[in-house]
Design a protein around this motif. Structure first.
Motif, PDB file in Angstrom:
ATOM      1  N   LEU A  93       0.823  -1.218   0.000  1.00  0.00           N
ATOM      2  CA  LEU A  93       0.000   0.000   0.000  1.00  0.00           C
ATOM      3  C   LEU A  93       0.853   1.261   0.000  1.00  0.00           C
ATOM      4  CD1 LEU A  93      -2.741  -1.028   2.598  1.00  0.00           C
ATOM      5  CD2 LEU A  93      -3.130  -0.435   0.190  1.00  0.00           C
ATOM      6  N   GLU A  96       0.922   3.510  -3.294  1.00  0.00           N
ATOM      7  CA  GLU A  96      -0.167   4.474  -3.486  1.00  0.00           C
ATOM      8  C   GLU A  96      -0.045   5.624  -2.472  1.00  0.00           C
ATOM      9  OE1 GLU A  96      -4.033   3.061  -2.414  1.00  0.00           O
ATOM     10  OE2 GLU A  96      -5.027   4.868  -3.172  1.00  0.00           O
ATOM     11  N   ASN A  99       2.910   7.857  -3.343  1.00  0.00           N
ATOM     12  CA  ASN A  99       2.612   8.743  -4.474  1.00  0.00           C
ATOM     13  C   ASN A  99       1.773   9.929  -4.008  1.00  0.00           C
ATOM     14  OD1 ASN A  99       4.037   7.296  -6.394  1.00  0.00           O
ATOM     15  ND2 ASN A  99       2.278   6.021  -6.942  1.00  0.00           N
ATOM     16  N   TRP A 100       0.863   9.632  -3.104  1.00  0.00           N
ATOM     17  CA  TRP A 100       0.051  10.719  -2.528  1.00  0.00           C
ATOM     18  C   TRP A 100       0.961  11.706  -1.789  1.00  0.00           C
ATOM     19  CZ3 TRP A 100      -0.630  12.612   2.337  1.00  0.00           C
ATOM     20  CH2 TRP A 100      -1.661  13.551   2.497  1.00  0.00           C
ATOM     21  N   GLN A 142       8.965   1.741  -2.728  1.00  0.00           N
ATOM     22  CA  GLN A 142       8.775   2.846  -3.671  1.00  0.00           C
ATOM     23  C   GLN A 142       9.992   3.021  -4.572  1.00  0.00           C
ATOM     24  OE1 GLN A 142       7.661   5.644  -0.297  1.00  0.00           O
ATOM     25  NE2 GLN A 142       6.764   6.624  -2.093  1.00  0.00           N
ATOM     26  N   ARG A 151       6.693   9.481 -11.861  1.00  0.00           N
ATOM     27  CA  ARG A 151       5.888  10.130 -10.813  1.00  0.00           C
ATOM     28  C   ARG A 151       6.536  11.405 -10.323  1.00  0.00           C
ATOM     29  NH1 ARG A 151       0.669   8.861  -9.288  1.00  0.00           N
ATOM     30  NH2 ARG A 151       0.289   6.759 -10.061  1.00  0.00           N
TER      31      ARG A 151
END
Ligand code: C2E
Ligand code: MG
Ligand code: MG
Ligand code: MG
Length: 311
Positions: A93, A96, A99-100, A142, A151
């Motif tokens: 998780l 995600e 990235n946030w 990551q 990203r």
């Protein structure tokens, strides 16, 4: 409960026979709850970033700040990153969520620049001065994600931020595991103009060879050394050795977890470059950080003016 116990066994990568104590079941249940709730934390808007200033070694100048993740779950209440980040890493998780974090930190930099928050954009008459950096923490997962570079580049482009204003912190142990693989990723990140820091330095096992080859800008001395440094001469010796090593490699050295003025003095005497810790400021929500910066600027401007007055 049997399912939860199985989950625990899997999550910890064990197999074979096991005796599940009630405590273990409770722990497993808590873990499962965190995982379940974390799955929709981003979508539910339950995450936020707090920012902790990083000071020049004089304790007056501000160099930048570190973005630190906060989670207020509707079901579980506030959960600290030390509890949920490891679970986010194990479940994947973190990609995600991470990235946030990258997007939110970049959006925040852009907003502060637009709002004229002191130090965030190059000011007239101070063209040579480097604007304040914002650092984000990155996990191993990551770092290995195939789209990390896209990203990062996309976040910088979309929010129109000078790349040098973003910094990435990666822990020493993350970097040194699979150092050879990470070397290319780090060079690519550095190529984008983003700065790199090694976090929690001194707690892992650095290969000096890699340390020399990593394109890093900064070492952050782990809090545990700073905490014990005044009581244990060996910790002080380690702090001094890290500072010496960092300077030999042309890196800036930051001490984290500075809680007392005596620690700041010892770090200053040892030649440390920057200080971060509760002694100066706790991590705070973005609006509070902006107010804090405005307040400090007023304070230093005031000090500068009094300094110039005849005695
Ligand atoms: P870290 O990156 O080493 O962050 C420093 C931690 O030390 C933060 O804890 C900060 O609040 C705390 N700290 C700062 N000054 C002091 C001090 O003077 N005394 C003490 N006792 N503590 C101080 P926090 O915010 O709870 O974060 C814990 C860890 O969670 C971080 O350690 C980092 O490894 C991880 N983390 C936080 N945010 C993120 C994120 O966005 N992504 C990832 N991957 N990890 C994150
Ligand atoms: Mg950090
Ligand atoms: Mg750290
Ligand atoms: Mg840490």
């Amino acid at each position: 409960l049997a399912d939860v116990a199985m989950y625990q066994a899997k999550a910890e990568g064990r197999d074979g026979a096991h005796f599940y104590t009630p405590e273990l079941n409770q722990r497993a249940q808590q873990r499962l709850q965190i995982e379940t709730q974390l799955r929709h934390a981003v979508a539910a808007g339950e995450l936020s970033l707090h920012y902790q200033p990083r000071m020049a070694v004089d304790g007056v100048g501000v160099m930048g700040m570190e973005a630190l993740l906060r989670w207020h779950s509707a079901v579980l209440g506030p959960v600290g990153p030390d509890r949920f980040v490891p679970i986010a890493e194990e479940t994947g998780l973190i990609v995600e969520i991470g990235n946030w974090v990258i997007d939110t930190a970049c959006a925040q930099i852009a907003q502060w620049r637009a709002a004229g928050v002191p130090g965030m954009a190059t000011e007239p008459g101070r063209e040579g001065a480097q604007p304040l950096t914002v650092s984000v923490n990155l996990s191993a997962v990551q770092l290995s994600a195939p789209d990390l570079l896209e990203r990062l580049a996309e976040a910088l482009r979309q929010h129109a931020i000078p790349p040098g204003q973003l910094e990435i912190e990666i822990t020493e142990s993350t970097l040194m595991d699979h150092a050879e693989v990470h070397l290319r990723t780090l060079h690519a990140i550095r190529q984008l103009g983003i700065r790199l820091a090694i976090d929690d330095f001194g707690t892992g096992y650095s290969s000096l060879n890699y340390l020399n080859r990593f394109p890093i800008d900064l070492l952050k001395i782990d809090r545990s050394f700073v905490r014990d440094m005044l009581d244990d001469p060996r910790d002080l010796a380690i702090v001094k050795a890290i500072i010496g090593l960092g300077h030999t490699l042309d890196l800036r050295v930051v001490a984290e977890g500075v809680e007392r003025e005596l620690e700041a003095q010892a770090l200053r005497a040892a030649g440390c470059d920057e200080l971060q810790g509760y002694h100066y400021a706790r991590p705070m929500p973005a609006p509070a950080l902006a107010d804090w910066l405005v307040g400090r600027t007023a304070l230093t401007a005031c000090t500068a003016r009094t300094d110039r007055q005849p005695a």
